[in-house]
Design an enzyme around this catalytic site. Structure first.
Site, PDB file in Angstrom:
ATOM      1  N   HIS A 104       0.871  -1.181   0.000  1.00 39.87           N
ATOM      2  CA  HIS A 104       0.000   0.000   0.000  1.00 39.87           C
ATOM      3  C   HIS A 104       0.903   1.225   0.000  1.00 39.87           C
ATOM      4  O   HIS A 104       1.528   1.533   1.008  1.00 39.87           O
ATOM      5  CB  HIS A 104      -0.915  -0.007   1.221  1.00 39.87           C
ATOM      6  CG  HIS A 104      -1.885  -1.147   1.228  1.00 39.87           C
ATOM      7  ND1 HIS A 104      -3.095  -1.095   0.566  1.00 39.87           N
ATOM      8  CD2 HIS A 104      -1.816  -2.384   1.777  1.00 39.87           C
ATOM      9  CE1 HIS A 104      -3.735  -2.258   0.727  1.00 39.87           C
ATOM     10  NE2 HIS A 104      -2.980  -3.055   1.457  1.00 39.87           N
ATOM     11  N   ASN A 123      -6.335   0.551  -3.359  1.00 32.94           N
ATOM     12  CA  ASN A 123      -7.249   1.279  -2.463  1.00 32.94           C
ATOM     13  C   ASN A 123      -6.727   2.665  -2.153  1.00 32.94           C
ATOM     14  O   ASN A 123      -6.572   3.067  -1.005  1.00 32.94           O
ATOM     15  CB  ASN A 123      -7.515   0.479  -1.177  1.00 32.94           C
ATOM     16  CG  ASN A 123      -6.254   0.173  -0.402  1.00 32.94           C
ATOM     17  OD1 ASN A 123      -5.169   0.155  -0.963  1.00 32.94           O
ATOM     18  ND2 ASN A 123      -6.399  -0.057   0.886  1.00 32.94           N
ATOM     19  N   ASP A 152      -8.562  -5.177  -2.837  1.00 29.78           N
ATOM     20  CA  ASP A 152      -7.940  -5.349  -1.521  1.00 29.78           C
ATOM     21  C   ASP A 152      -8.291  -4.236  -0.530  1.00 29.78           C
ATOM     22  O   ASP A 152      -8.370  -3.074  -0.870  1.00 29.78           O
ATOM     23  CB  ASP A 152      -6.425  -5.433  -1.617  1.00 29.78           C
ATOM     24  CG  ASP A 152      -5.816  -5.691  -0.248  1.00 29.78           C
ATOM     25  OD1 ASP A 152      -6.215  -6.674   0.381  1.00 29.78           O
ATOM     26  OD2 ASP A 152      -4.971  -4.894   0.184  1.00 29.78           O
ATOM     27  N   ASN A 205      -5.498  -6.432   9.262  1.00 30.11           N
ATOM     28  CA  ASN A 205      -6.599  -7.160   8.646  1.00 30.11           C
ATOM     29  C   ASN A 205      -6.093  -7.990   7.471  1.00 30.11           C
ATOM     30  O   ASN A 205      -5.539  -7.418   6.544  1.00 30.11           O
ATOM     31  CB  ASN A 205      -7.665  -6.170   8.156  1.00 30.11           C
ATOM     32  CG  ASN A 205      -8.949  -6.870   7.781  1.00 30.11           C
ATOM     33  OD1 ASN A 205      -9.204  -7.985   8.206  1.00 30.11           O
ATOM     34  ND2 ASN A 205      -9.757  -6.230   6.954  1.00 30.11           N
ATOM     35  N   ASP A 229       2.010  -6.886   2.538  1.00 26.73           N
ATOM     36  CA  ASP A 229       0.852  -6.085   2.953  1.00 26.73           C
ATOM     37  C   ASP A 229       1.316  -4.842   3.713  1.00 26.73           C
ATOM     38  O   ASP A 229       0.702  -4.426   4.703  1.00 26.73           O
ATOM     39  CB  ASP A 229      -0.148  -6.899   3.786  1.00 26.73           C
ATOM     40  CG  ASP A 229      -1.510  -6.216   3.872  1.00 26.73           C
ATOM     41  OD1 ASP A 229      -1.692  -5.135   3.254  1.00 26.73           O
ATOM     42  OD2 ASP A 229      -2.400  -6.755   4.557  1.00 26.73           O
TER      43      ASP A 229
END
Lengths: 315, 434
Positions: free
Chosen positions: B68, B100, B158, B284, B311
Site C-alpha cells: 500500500h 485502495n 484489496d 486485517n 501487505d
C-alpha cells in the site's frame, strides 16, 4: 499501585487491600460530616466518553469527600468535537496538573493507551466490554458486608445474561474467583464470548438448573440493541428463559442474595420489583460505590502511609 | 572498493565475491552488470566499479505482490517515492501497488499516474494493480479490459473482498477472457462487523469483537469453487488461517489455477500481542493463533503458499493513536520482510528466493524483467543480502514515511546490503542511494 485498570492487574492482594480500606471509608461516610482532608491539593480529572450516572457521580463524590479537586471533562463541550485527538486531550489536561484520570470509554484498552501518554494515575471506570474494576470491588465489598465474611470459598456466584458484552462480568469473574467463589455463567450461547474454556467458570444455558445452588445471583442488563444483532430473537423469549420472576426467586436457597449493576431493565431481566425482596443488595451496591471509589483514589494518591495515615486524619 | 556515490555512475559494475542464489541453486560467482543488464557471470571479474558482496548472497530482486503506497490520496502516510525507498531498502526491485488509493486505481488515468510516479522515484518498478469493481464498491465491474490494455495484470479490491457471488463469478469469467489474474482479500464482512482481532481466548478476555477464521475460509472456498467453474486464475491475498491453507492445498491438488500469499507478520506474530492494547498489532486479517502460524509455515514449506507478500500498510501516528476499535488496520513490512522470513521460515535460500522473487514475479505478470535467474542478458534487478547479520529494528531508521512497524526493538537476522534496479544501485551497504 500506580493505576487501577483491571482486576487481574490489581491481583488478589490488591483486591483485599482495597476492600479493607473501604471499611475505613464506610466509617467516614457514616459521620455527620463525611469529609476528610486526605487528598487536599490533589486533582482528579474525570474523562467520561460514555454516558454514566452512578459511576461518574460516585467517583466525583468520592474525590470531594477526600478533599481532592475535581475536573470534569464532558465530551459534548470539549475540543474532541473539534477533532482533537484523545492523546492531545490527555496531554493538555496533564499539563494543567492532574494526579489521576478516571476514564470511561466505549473502547477496550483506552486506560492502557492513556497511561502511556501521562504520568498521572489512571483509573478505569469502564472500557468497552473489557473491564470495570471498581464495580467488581463494589460488588465484592457488598457481599462481604452482607454475608459477614472475608473469603467466598464455598459460595457460588451465578452471573446471568449478556456476558459477551459485559465488562462488569469480566471484572467480577476475576475478583470473585480470587476470593474463592465458584462462578457460574448463565446465558444463551449467543451472549457468551467465543471461547471461555480458559476462564475459571462453569457455563449453563438453563437458569432453572443452577438457581438451587446459587448463593449470589447476579443479573446483568440486557441492552435492547442485542435484538437487532441476532443475539436473541426478542425480549419476551429472553425474559421467559433468563428473567428473574417470583417463581425463580422461590427456587433460590434461603440466604441467597440478589445483585444487579444497574441500570435495570424492568420487564426484561427483572420481572419482579427487587425492592420487595429482603435479600436484594442492589441498594447497597449503589451506596457502597462512593466508599469503594474513595478507597481507590486514596490508595492511588495518598502515597506510602496509606491506611494508618487515614486513621490519624479520621481520628 | 569504491565509495557508494561512485557506483551509481554508468559503467561496468561487478558484484565481487558473493554467492549467486536462484532457482538453479548456489554458485560462488561474480556478476558484472552494464547498461541495465547482466553482462557476465564468472570468476574474478573486473569492472569500472567493484562492489563488495563477500559473505553475501546475490539473488534476483525481491517482488512484493502487496504494497500500500497510499498515493494518491493519503500522502501523509506514504508516497510512492518513500514507499519505493522502503522497498529498495528491503531488497525489492518491484512492488505491486494496491488499488485502495483515493481516487482508487479503477481508471487508466490513475493507473498511469501511479506508474509514472514510480518511474519518477526511479527506485524500483511500481506495478499498479487495478480494482475488480468500480470504486472498490463491490457493485459493478471496473473497466477490466481497458485497464488490462494499459498493462494491468493483477486485479483486486484489496481492503475488502468482493462480497457478491454473482459479481465475482462475472469478474472471473471476464478476467479469463483477458488472461488476467484476480486477487482476493478473503473476508465475508457480515461475519466481521466491528471486528478488531482474532476470535479466540484473548478476544474473550479483552472483550473485543472477534474476526472469526471462517470469515476468511468461506470466501477462499467460494472462490476456489468459482475458479473451478470459470477457469479463471485466482490469487489469494494474505491468507491467515490453517483451514485456508488446507483449502488451497486441496485446490492445487485438483490442478486449479490458484496461487496464494502469506505475510511476514502472519508467520511471526500471534494474537496474544493484542493484550498490550498497542494498535500497531491491529491488522486485517488479524494476527492468528500459534496453530495457524504453524500451518502457514508448513504451507510455505510444502509449496502450497507461492509468495511472501508484505501487505505493507503505512499509517500516520495520529491514526494509530486512536482506540483499538477505531484505529485503522495495517502495519509496515517492506524493510523487515527478509529478516522476519529468515527468522521464522524453515526453508533454504533457493526456496526463499522462489517465494520472494520468482513466484511473485510470475503472479504479477512481470517475469520478463523480475525474478529471473542471474544469467547473461537478463535485466539487472538484483538484491545482495547477508543472511547472518543481526540488526535491531528502530523506527527512526526506516525509510517509510510512517512508523507503524510491529518489530520495534526486535532483533532480526538477515539484512539487505545492496539493491540494483535496472543495473543502477538503489541501495548500497544498507543506505538508499536517492
Amino acid at each position: 499501585m500506580k493505576h487501577l485498570r483491571s482486576i487481574d492487574e490489581l491481583g488478589h492482594d490488591g483486591v483485599v487491600r482495597l476492600l479493607e480500606l473501604t471499611t475505613h471509608m464506610v466509617e467516614i461516610n457514616s459521620r455527620p460530616v463525611p469529609k476528610v482532608p486526605a487528598l487536599r491539593g490533589r486533582t482528579v480529572a474525570s474523562l467520561f466518553f460514555e454516558d454514566s450516572t452512578r459511576t461518574r457521580l460516585s467517583f466525583e463524590t468520592a474525590a470531594k469527600r477526600l478533599s481532592a479537586d475535581t475536573m470534569t471533562f464532558s465530551v459534548s463541550t470539549s475540543s474532541v468535537n473539534k477533532g482533537e485527538s484523545l492523546r492531545d486531550t490527555v496531554e493538555t489536561i496533564t499539563d494543567m496538573g492532574v494526579d489521576a484520570f478516571v476514564v470511561r470509554h466505549k473502547s477496550t484498552g483506552i486506560p492502557w493507551q492513556i497511561s502511556d501518554w501521562t504520568d498521572a494515575c489512571v483509573v478505569n471506570a469502564g472500557d468497552g466490554w473489557h473491564q470495570h474494576p471498581t464495580q467488581a470491588l463494589v460488588d465484592c465489598f457488598t457481599v462481604r458486608q452482607a454475608l459477614g465474611r472475608d473469603r467466598f470459598d464455598g459460595l457460588t456466584l451465578t452471573i446471568v445474561g449478556d456476558i459477551k458484552h459485559s465488562r462488569v462480568a469480566r471484572s467480577n469473574i476475576s475478583a470473585f474467583s480470587m476470593l474463592g467463589a465458584n462462578v457460574v455463567l448463565v446465558a444463551p450461547p449467543t451472549l457468551l464470548p467465543p471461547d471461555v474454556s480458559h476462564w475459571p467458570v462453569e457455563v449453563s444455558h438453563r437458569l432453572d438448573e443452577v438457581l438451587h445452588r446459587t448463593d449470589i445471583l447476579y443479573m446483568l442488563r440486557l441492552q435492547s440493541e442485542r435484538m437487532s444483532q441476532g443475539h436473541v430473537p426478542n425480549l419476551r423469549e429472553y425474559a421467559e428463559a433468563f428473567g428473574l420472576d417470583a417463581r425463580r426467586v422461590g427456587m433460590l436457597p434461603s440466604g441467597a442474595v440478589l445483585m444487579h449493576p444497574g441500570p435495570m431493565n424492568r420487564g426484561v431481566e427483572m420481572l419482579i420489583d427487587p425492592s420487595t425482596l429482603t435479600n436484594s443488595l442492589i441498594h447497597q451496591q449503589v451506596s457502597n460505590g462512593v466508599s469503594v471509589r474513595m478507597a481507590v483514589l486514596f490508595d492511588l494518591l495518598a502515597g506510602e502511609s496509606s491506611a494508618s495515615h487515614l486513621s490519624q486524619e479520621a481520628s | 572498493m569504491t565509495r557508494p556515490a561512485e557506483v551509481s555512475a554508468v559503467g561496468r559494475v561487478v558484484l565481487k565475491d558473493g554467492t549467486i542464489v536462484d532457482s538453479r541453486g548456489e554458485q560462488r560467482l561474480d556478476v558484472a552488470m552494464e547498461n541495465g543488464v547482466v553482462k557476465e557471470v564468472g570468476v574474478a571479474l573486473r569492472g569500472d566499479r567493484m562492489v563488495d558482496a563477500r559473505g553475501c548472497f546475490v539473488a534476483p530482486g525481491f517482488v512484493d505482490l502487496h504494497a500500500h503506497l497510499r498515493e494518491p490520496g493519503k500522502e501523509e502516510a506514504e508516497t510512492i517515492e518513500t514507499g519505493s525507498r522502503a522497498g529498495a531498502k528491503g531488497g525489492y526491485t518491484a512492488l505491486v501497488a494496491m488499488p485502495n488509493t483515493d481516487p482508487p486505481q479503477d481508471s487508466v488515468a490513475v493507473i498511469d499516474f501511479v506508474r509514472e510516479q514510480g518511474k519518477r522515484a526511479g527506485l524500483l518498478e511500481v506495478v499498479p494493480s487495478g480494482c475488480i469493481t468500480l470504486g472498490r464498491q463491490g457493485e459493478a465491474l471496473a473497466p477490466l479490459a481497458e485497464l488490462a490494455a494499459a498493462g494491468v495484470r493483477l486485479f483486486t479490491d484489496d481492503g475488502s473482498g468482493v462480497q457478491n457471488e454473482l459479481l465475482m463469478r462475472r469478474a472471473m469469467e471476464y478476467a479469463r477472457g483477458l488472461g488476467v489474474t484476480l486477487a482476493q482479500h478473503c473476508e465475508v464482512t457480515s461475519l466481521t462487523k466491528g471486528a478488531v482481532m482474532n476470535e479466540c481466548q484473548c478476544c474473550t478476555s479483552l472483550g473485543l469483537p472477534g474476526w472469526p477464521s471462517i470469515a476468511e475460509e468461506l470466501m477462499v472456498f467460494r472462490d476456489i469453487e468459482l475458479a473451478r467453474l470459470t477457469g479463471a486464475r485466482v490469487h489469494f491475498l494474505h491468507l491467515s488461517t490453517a483451514r485456508s491453507v488446507e483449502l488451497v492445498r486441496a485446490a492445487k491438488r485438483d490442478g486449479l489455477p490458484i496461487t496464494a500469499e502469506v505475510t511476514p507478520h502472519h508467520l511471526s506474530l500471534d494474537d496474544t500481542r493484542l493484550t498490550s492494547f498497542d494498535t500497531v498489532f491491529k491488522v486485517n486479517p488479524p494476527l492468528r493463533s500459534l496453530g495457524d502460524i504453524a500451518a502457514l509455515r508448513a504451507g510455505v514449506r510444502d509449496g502450497t503458499i507461492d509468495a511472501l507478500a508484505t501487505d505493507h500498510a503505512p499509517h500516520p501516528r495520529r491514526d494509530k493513536e486512536l482506540s483499538l476499535d477505531q484505529a485503522p488496520p495495517g502495519m509496515l513490512g517492506l524493510e523487515t520482510a527478509l529478516g522476519v522470513a529468515l527468522g521464522v521460515l524453515d526453508v533454504d535460500l533457493v526456496h526463499l528466493v522462489r517465494i520472494m522473487s520468482t513466484q511473485p514475479a510470475a503472479i504479477a505478470g512481470i517475469s520478463d524483467r523480475h525474478g529471473r535467474d542471474i544469467e547473461v542478458g537478463v535485466p539487472a534487478n538484483v538484491v545482495v543480502f547477508d543472511p547472518d547479520v543481526s540488526w535491531t529494528v528502530s523506527p527512526d531508521s526506516l525509510a517509510s514515511k510512517s512508523r507503524n512497524t510491529p518489530y520495534v526493538g526486535m532483533t532480526l537476522r538477515g539484512k539487505v546490503r545492496h539493491t540494483f534496479f535496472d543495473g543502477v544501485a538503489t541501495v548500497l551497504d544498507g543506505d538508499a542511494q536517492r
